[in-house]
Motif scaffolding. Structure first.
Motif, short mmCIF file in Angstrom:
data_model
loop_
_atom_site.label_atom_id
_atom_site.label_comp_id
_atom_site.label_asym_id
_atom_site.label_seq_id
_atom_site.Cartn_x
_atom_site.Cartn_y
_atom_site.Cartn_z
N LYS A 8 30.95 108.34 23.03
CA LYS A 8 29.55 107.92 23.17
C LYS A 8 29.45 106.65 24.00
O LYS A 8 28.56 106.52 24.84
N GLU A 9 30.35 105.71 23.75
CA GLU A 9 30.37 104.44 24.49
C GLU A 9 30.56 104.67 25.99
O GLU A 9 29.97 103.98 26.81
N LEU A 10 31.41 105.63 26.32
CA LEU A 10 31.71 105.89 27.73
C LEU A 10 30.49 106.40 28.50
O LEU A 10 30.48 106.36 29.73
N ASN A 11 29.47 106.84 27.79
CA ASN A 11 28.21 107.22 28.45
C ASN A 11 27.59 106.04 29.17
O ASN A 11 26.79 106.22 30.09
N TYR A 12 27.94 104.82 28.72
CA TYR A 12 27.35 103.62 29.32
C TYR A 12 28.15 103.10 30.52
O TYR A 12 27.73 102.17 31.19
N VAL A 13 29.29 103.70 30.78
CA VAL A 13 30.10 103.30 31.93
C VAL A 13 29.47 103.92 33.17
O VAL A 13 29.11 105.10 33.18
N ASN A 14 29.32 103.11 34.20
CA ASN A 14 28.82 103.63 35.47
C ASN A 14 29.71 103.10 36.60
O ASN A 14 30.75 102.52 36.34
N HIS A 15 29.27 103.26 37.82
CA HIS A 15 30.09 102.84 38.97
C HIS A 15 30.18 101.33 39.11
O HIS A 15 30.98 100.84 39.89
N SER A 16 29.35 100.59 38.37
CA SER A 16 29.36 99.14 38.55
C SER A 16 30.67 98.53 38.07
O SER A 16 31.23 98.92 37.05
N ARG A 17 31.13 97.58 38.83
CA ARG A 17 32.37 96.87 38.50
C ARG A 17 32.24 96.20 37.13
O ARG A 17 33.19 96.19 36.34
N GLU A 18 31.06 95.66 36.86
CA GLU A 18 30.81 94.96 35.61
C GLU A 18 31.06 95.86 34.39
O GLU A 18 31.74 95.47 33.45
N LYS A 19 30.51 97.06 34.41
CA LYS A 19 30.67 97.99 33.28
C LYS A 19 32.13 98.44 33.13
O LYS A 19 32.65 98.51 32.03
N ARG A 20 32.76 98.77 34.26
CA ARG A 20 34.15 99.22 34.19
C ARG A 20 35.05 98.11 33.64
O ARG A 20 35.93 98.37 32.82
N ALA A 53 38.61 107.79 33.14
CA ALA A 53 39.57 107.52 34.22
C ALA A 53 39.26 106.19 34.90
O ALA A 53 40.17 105.43 35.21
N TRP A 54 37.98 105.91 35.12
CA TRP A 54 37.60 104.64 35.75
C TRP A 54 38.02 103.46 34.90
O TRP A 54 38.56 102.48 35.40
N VAL A 55 37.79 103.57 33.61
CA VAL A 55 38.14 102.50 32.68
C VAL A 55 39.67 102.33 32.65
O VAL A 55 40.18 101.21 32.71
N PHE A 56 40.39 103.43 32.58
CA PHE A 56 41.85 103.38 32.53
C PHE A 56 42.40 102.76 33.82
O PHE A 56 43.34 101.98 33.79
N GLU A 57 41.81 103.12 34.96
CA GLU A 57 42.24 102.54 36.24
C GLU A 57 42.06 101.02 36.23
O GLU A 57 42.96 100.27 36.61
N PHE A 58 40.89 100.55 35.80
CA PHE A 58 40.63 99.11 35.77
C PHE A 58 41.60 98.41 34.82
O PHE A 58 42.07 97.31 35.11
N MET A 59 41.88 99.05 33.70
CA MET A 59 42.80 98.49 32.73
C MET A 59 44.20 98.38 33.34
O MET A 59 44.87 97.35 33.21
N CYS A 60 44.65 99.43 34.01
CA CYS A 60 45.97 99.43 34.64
C CYS A 60 46.04 98.43 35.80
O CYS A 60 47.09 97.83 36.04
N ASN A 61 44.94 98.26 36.48
CA ASN A 61 44.90 97.29 37.57
C ASN A 61 45.08 95.88 37.03
O ASN A 61 45.76 95.05 37.63
N ALA A 62 44.47 95.60 35.90
CA ALA A 62 44.59 94.27 35.28
C ALA A 62 46.01 94.04 34.75
O ALA A 62 46.53 92.93 34.87
N ASP A 63 46.61 95.07 34.16
CA ASP A 63 47.96 94.94 33.60
C ASP A 63 48.59 96.33 33.52
O ASP A 63 48.38 97.06 32.56
N ILE A 64 49.38 96.66 34.53
CA ILE A 64 49.97 98.00 34.61
C ILE A 64 50.91 98.27 33.43
O ILE A 64 51.10 99.41 33.04
N GLU A 65 51.45 97.23 32.83
CA GLU A 65 52.40 97.43 31.74
C GLU A 65 51.73 97.99 30.47
O GLU A 65 52.42 98.50 29.60
N THR A 66 50.41 97.95 30.39
CA THR A 66 49.72 98.52 29.22
C THR A 66 49.87 100.05 29.19
O THR A 66 49.67 100.65 28.13
#
Length: 188
Positions: A8-20, A53-66
């Motif tokens: 349900k939360e992921l419904n609020y994710v959009n293309h904006s950098r802020e949300k991701r 996928a967008w959220v996971f990408e941003f997370m991996c970009n911040a710290d790939i070791e996660t």
């Protein structure tokens, strides 16, 4: 938070950098949610999967070791992803992994990325190169293949063959990246 609540939360994710970024930080602060995020990401026909996928990408970009505890799950399932807006972040995560693995600085990815993981990444990247994907996944894939291909005799010749074969039919962005990669391959 349950998988259903995260969905349900992921419904609020959009293309904006802020949300991701907000949701990537939420994941990093709550690593116990990562299996649920990946579960949603690999619901490959679901319209919410690309948001995961967008959220996971941003997370991996911040710290790939996660990604380390989930490398098996990620590499075993990434080939199933087919929606354009989810393929791009998956290809980008593969590039993050390849860059970390081939980095001159020491990191945990170098010790954790197995031969099987690398082979799965190489396979999916070649699929992106030969399938009718958009330019971004192809660009990330050619870089990933160049980096990981240093450990395999056959990867660079195959990559060069594909780049040269497809060169005339592709966009100017593809051509620019292909020229760059071909130059690097010839130096090797």
């Amino acid at each position: 938070m349950t998988t259903a609540q995260l969905y349900k939360e992921l419904n609020y994710v959009n293309h904006s950098r802020e949300k991701r970024l907000y949701y990537a930080n939420l994941m990093q602060d709550n690593p116990d949610l990562l299996p649920s995020l990946l579960d949603i990401l690999f619901r490959v026909d679901d319209k919410i999967a690309p948001r995961a996928a967008w959220v996971f990408e941003f997370m991996c970009n911040a710290d790939i070791e996660t990604i380390i505890p989930y490398l098996d799950m990620f590499t075993e399932n990434m080939y199933k992803v087919h929606l354009d807006s989810a393929v791009r972040p998956v290809a980008k995560i593969c590039e993050f992994l390849a860059k970390a693995y081939t980095s001159k600085t020491n990191n945990k990815i170098k010790n954790t990325l197995t031969k099987t993981h690398k082979e799965r990444i190489i396979e999916v990247c070649f699929d992106y190169m030969i399938n009718n994907e958009k330019i971004a996944p192809k660009a990330y894939s050619m870089n990933t293949l160049f980096l990981l291909g240093k450990d395999y005799d056959w990867v660079h010749p195959e990559l060069a063959l594909i780049l040269e074969r497809d060169f005339q039919m592709q966009s100017s962005g593809f051509k620019a990246r292909a020229r760059h990669i071909l130059k690097k391959i010839k130096k090797e």
